[in-house]
Scaffold this active site. Structure first.
Site, PDB file in Angstrom:
ATOM      1  N   GLY A  11      28.237   6.220  10.209  1.00  0.00           N
ATOM      2  CA  GLY A  11      27.553   7.489  10.124  1.00  0.00           C
ATOM      3  C   GLY A  11      28.396   8.245   8.744  1.00  0.00           C
ATOM      4  O   GLY A  11      29.333   8.040   8.749  1.00  0.00           O
ATOM      5  N   ARG A  72      24.198   0.704   8.520  1.00  0.00           N
ATOM      6  CA  ARG A  72      24.614  -0.215   9.724  1.00  0.00           C
ATOM      7  C   ARG A  72      24.040  -1.555   9.430  1.00  0.00           C
ATOM      8  O   ARG A  72      23.140  -1.710   9.067  1.00  0.00           O
ATOM      9  CB  ARG A  72      23.984   0.524  10.798  1.00  0.00           C
ATOM     10  CG  ARG A  72      24.726   2.078  10.990  1.00  0.00           C
ATOM     11  CD  ARG A  72      24.713   2.541  12.696  1.00  0.00           C
ATOM     12  NE  ARG A  72      25.557   3.650  13.029  1.00  0.00           N
ATOM     13  CZ  ARG A  72      25.317   4.824  12.648  1.00  0.00           C
ATOM     14  NH1 ARG A  72      24.456   5.148  12.312  1.00  0.00           N
ATOM     15  NH2 ARG A  72      26.384   5.577  13.048  1.00  0.00           N
ATOM     16  N   ASP A 103      35.298   3.872  13.983  1.00  0.00           N
ATOM     17  CA  ASP A 103      35.618   2.658  14.686  1.00  0.00           C
ATOM     18  C   ASP A 103      34.944   1.658  14.552  1.00  0.00           C
ATOM     19  O   ASP A 103      35.523   0.525  14.296  1.00  0.00           O
ATOM     20  CB  ASP A 103      36.242   3.099  16.038  1.00  0.00           C
ATOM     21  CG  ASP A 103      34.843   3.347  16.870  1.00  0.00           C
ATOM     22  OD1 ASP A 103      33.971   3.900  16.208  1.00  0.00           O
ATOM     23  OD2 ASP A 103      34.966   3.111  18.259  1.00  0.00           O
ATOM     24  N   THR A 126      34.308  10.459   9.925  1.00  0.00           N
ATOM     25  CA  THR A 126      33.358  10.700  10.932  1.00  0.00           C
ATOM     26  C   THR A 126      33.304  11.907  11.522  1.00  0.00           C
ATOM     27  O   THR A 126      34.431  12.472  11.533  1.00  0.00           O
ATOM     28  CB  THR A 126      33.467   9.641  12.247  1.00  0.00           C
ATOM     29  OG1 THR A 126      32.594  10.017  13.293  1.00  0.00           O
ATOM     30  CG2 THR A 126      34.915   9.733  12.583  1.00  0.00           C
ATOM     31  N   ASP A 128      32.644  13.106  14.172  1.00  0.00           N
ATOM     32  CA  ASP A 128      33.226  13.272  15.557  1.00  0.00           C
ATOM     33  C   ASP A 128      34.765  13.400  16.262  1.00  0.00           C
ATOM     34  O   ASP A 128      35.015  13.875  17.146  1.00  0.00           O
ATOM     35  CB  ASP A 128      32.665  11.932  16.421  1.00  0.00           C
ATOM     36  CG  ASP A 128      31.076  11.718  16.691  1.00  0.00           C
ATOM     37  OD1 ASP A 128      30.435  12.927  16.478  1.00  0.00           O
ATOM     38  OD2 ASP A 128      30.494  10.519  16.747  1.00  0.00           O
ATOM     39  N   ASP A 130      36.706  11.224  16.756  1.00  0.00           N
ATOM     40  CA  ASP A 130      37.034  10.524  17.983  1.00  0.00           C
ATOM     41  C   ASP A 130      37.995   9.221  17.524  1.00  0.00           C
ATOM     42  O   ASP A 130      37.877   8.107  18.390  1.00  0.00           O
ATOM     43  CB  ASP A 130      36.128   9.925  18.866  1.00  0.00           C
ATOM     44  CG  ASP A 130      34.969   9.452  17.782  1.00  0.00           C
ATOM     45  OD1 ASP A 130      34.986   9.213  16.799  1.00  0.00           O
ATOM     46  OD2 ASP A 130      33.897   8.774  18.571  1.00  0.00           O
ATOM     47  N   ARG A 172      28.586  11.986  21.131  1.00  0.00           N
ATOM     48  CA  ARG A 172      28.101  11.086  21.966  1.00  0.00           C
ATOM     49  C   ARG A 172      29.011  10.718  23.060  1.00  0.00           C
ATOM     50  O   ARG A 172      28.931  11.016  24.192  1.00  0.00           O
ATOM     51  CB  ARG A 172      27.583   9.777  21.320  1.00  0.00           C
ATOM     52  CG  ARG A 172      27.051   8.978  22.239  1.00  0.00           C
ATOM     53  CD  ARG A 172      26.072   7.997  21.429  1.00  0.00           C
ATOM     54  NE  ARG A 172      24.937   8.832  20.697  1.00  0.00           N
ATOM     55  CZ  ARG A 172      24.371   8.185  19.891  1.00  0.00           C
ATOM     56  NH1 ARG A 172      24.130   6.873  19.659  1.00  0.00           N
ATOM     57  NH2 ARG A 172      23.376   8.979  19.358  1.00  0.00           N
TER      58      ARG A 172
HETATM   59  P1  ADP Z   1      31.067   4.087  12.540  1.00  0.00           P
HETATM   60  O1  ADP Z   1      31.855   3.291  11.708  1.00  0.00           O
HETATM   61  O2  ADP Z   1      30.703   5.293  12.187  1.00  0.00           O
HETATM   62  O3  ADP Z   1      31.909   4.038  14.195  1.00  0.00           O
HETATM   63  P2  ADP Z   1      29.178   1.965  13.536  1.00  0.00           P
HETATM   64  O4  ADP Z   1      29.650   2.116  14.954  1.00  0.00           O
HETATM   65  O5  ADP Z   1      27.728   1.960  13.481  1.00  0.00           O
HETATM   66  O6  ADP Z   1      29.688   3.189  12.767  1.00  0.00           O
HETATM   67  O7  ADP Z   1      29.671   0.724  12.756  1.00  0.00           O
HETATM   68  C1  ADP Z   1      29.369   0.631  11.527  1.00  0.00           C
HETATM   69  C2  ADP Z   1      28.990  -0.828  11.063  1.00  0.00           C
HETATM   70  O8  ADP Z   1      30.339  -1.457  11.356  1.00  0.00           O
HETATM   71  C3  ADP Z   1      28.312  -1.470  11.993  1.00  0.00           C
HETATM   72  O9  ADP Z   1      26.708  -1.383  11.349  1.00  0.00           O
HETATM   73  C4  ADP Z   1      28.640  -3.126  11.733  1.00  0.00           C
HETATM   74  O10 ADP Z   1      28.058  -3.748  10.503  1.00  0.00           O
HETATM   75  C5  ADP Z   1      29.918  -2.864  11.579  1.00  0.00           C
HETATM   76  N1  ADP Z   1      30.641  -3.160  12.931  1.00  0.00           N
HETATM   77  C6  ADP Z   1      30.658  -2.327  13.980  1.00  0.00           C
HETATM   78  N2  ADP Z   1      31.435  -2.800  15.065  1.00  0.00           N
HETATM   79  C7  ADP Z   1      31.527  -4.249  14.772  1.00  0.00           C
HETATM   80  C8  ADP Z   1      32.263  -5.279  15.405  1.00  0.00           C
HETATM   81  N3  ADP Z   1      32.548  -5.195  16.514  1.00  0.00           N
HETATM   82  N4  ADP Z   1      32.710  -6.384  14.525  1.00  0.00           N
HETATM   83  C9  ADP Z   1      32.317  -6.309  13.288  1.00  0.00           C
HETATM   84  N5  ADP Z   1      31.538  -5.410  12.764  1.00  0.00           N
HETATM   85  C10 ADP Z   1      31.355  -4.229  13.463  1.00  0.00           C
END
Ligand code: ADP
Length: 322
Positions: A11, A72, A103, A126, A128, A130, A172
């Site tokens: 995000g 994403r 995260d 982020t 959030d 969090d 969330r």
């Molecule tokens: P944020 O970084 O804001 O928490 P996301 O949870 O959407 O956002 O994660 C961003 C991107 O990081 C995902 O679209 C994916 O490409 C990568 N990602 C998320 N989780 C994993 C994971 N468990 N292993 C590897 N890459 C991940």
């Protein structure tokens, strides 16, 4: 270290540009080439990368969003896809990465170090807030101020019409934004994932306010698993008490806009610290700020431990709503 890469992922958050700018300018003034990876892991997988100059980050400090784009890339959870992306990074001669995101983005970065020995440093970006290991994340302060501004405006109309409003903010899994906005905006009740208050109690608070002549009531709710939760709350309140609540879902306006000074400064400090950490040979860590001091925290802690909304703040929100 001669060449590093930087990307924003997940995000978007206001202040990400200030972090990119700090990374770029710290690297270049230290004699390190800097490559921008476009659209997070999507660009890493496809090899969409471009060299950045001092001038590439001119006039971006005050802009929301991210000049590197974010995205994403669900496929990045697959080891074979990560292997392709790691090959692209190595082909480009990149010796270290700065990952700006939440995260999820850190999980991807952690895997790049574990599986392919690419040095990585995370920067928490982020709205959030969090993320374990830093008092605040980049974008959080701006999001709180944007939501608070909206709540103040709603208070004007609520007071003029003797109305009850439920304002839904982002968050969330965590109620940081909701509690801050609740305290700063004088909400009658705050609904957050960490501390589920009952509808009955919210109704009591509304009745108590009415009994002593309050002209408006505002409840703040974190969005929960899907946006629109405030409509359910309004429905439950109507069925139990007959009070008609107007709902305002703030949604994505909380993500955009010019970052506050606080977010720009935090982002500048953390972008700088991330490059210094890579130069010092650190990897698999996030840079954060705790008690006004810059710290590094293992990425594994950031992705496995949870940061909680302080209980005293939740109690304060409740006490001051009397
Ligand atoms: P944020 O970084 O804001 O928490 P996301 O949870 O959407 O956002 O994660 C961003 C991107 O990081 C995902 O679209 C994916 O490409 C990568 N990602 C998320 N989780 C994993 C994971 N468990 N292993 C590897 N890459 C991940």
């Amino acid at each position: 270290m001669k060449k590093i890469g930087v990307y924003t992922s997940g995000g978007d958050a206001p202040g990400m540009n200030a972090a990119i700018r700090a990374v770029v300018r710290t690297a270049i003034t230290s004699g390190i080439e800097i490559i921008g990876i476009i659209e997070g892991y999507t660009g890493m997988m496809s090899g969409e990368m471009e060299p950045l100059q001092l001038s590439s980050v001119a006039n971006c400090l005050q802009r929301g969003g991210t000049i590197l784009k974010t995205g994403r890339a669900p496929d990045f959870v697959k080891p074979e896809i990560r292997a392709q992306a790691a090959a692209k990074v190595k082909e480009a001669g990149i010796e270290g990465l700065v990952a700006i995101g939440g995260d999820g983005s850190f999980r991807g970065a952690h895997a790049l170090w574990e599986e392919h020995r690419i040095p990585v440093v995370g920067v928490p970006g982020t709205i959030d807030n969090d993320i374990f290991g830093t008092d605040s994340t980049i974008g959080y302060d701006t999001a709180v101020n944007t939501a608070l501004d909206a709540l103040d405006r709603i208070r004007d109309t609520a007071a003029s019409h003797n109305r009850l409003f439920i304002v839904e903010v982002m968050g969330r899994d965590s109620g940081f934004i909701a509690v801050d906005v609740g305290v700063a905006g004088g909400a009658e009740e705050v609904f957050i994932p960490e501390n589920l208050v009952s509808i009955d109690r919210a109704i009591q608070h509304i009745q108590r306010g009415l009994a002593r002549g309050k002209t408006s009531s505002i409840l703040v709710a974190a969005e929960g698993q899907s946006p629109g939760r405030a409509y359910d709350l309004a429905d439950q309140i109507r069925r139990k008490s007959g009070f008609e609540a107007k709902v305002c879902v703030l949604g994505h306006i909380q993500r955009g806009g010019s970052p506050t000074a606080r977010d720009r400064i935090l982002a500048s400090k953390l972008g700088f610290a991330a490059v210094r950490a890579l130069q010092a040979g650190q990897t698999d860590v996030m840079v954060g700020e705790v008690g006004g001091k810059l710290v590094t925290v293992p990425l594994l802690d950031c992705i496995t431990k949870k940061k909680h909304v302080p209980n005293d703040l939740i109690e304060l929100a409740q006490l001051l709503s009397h």
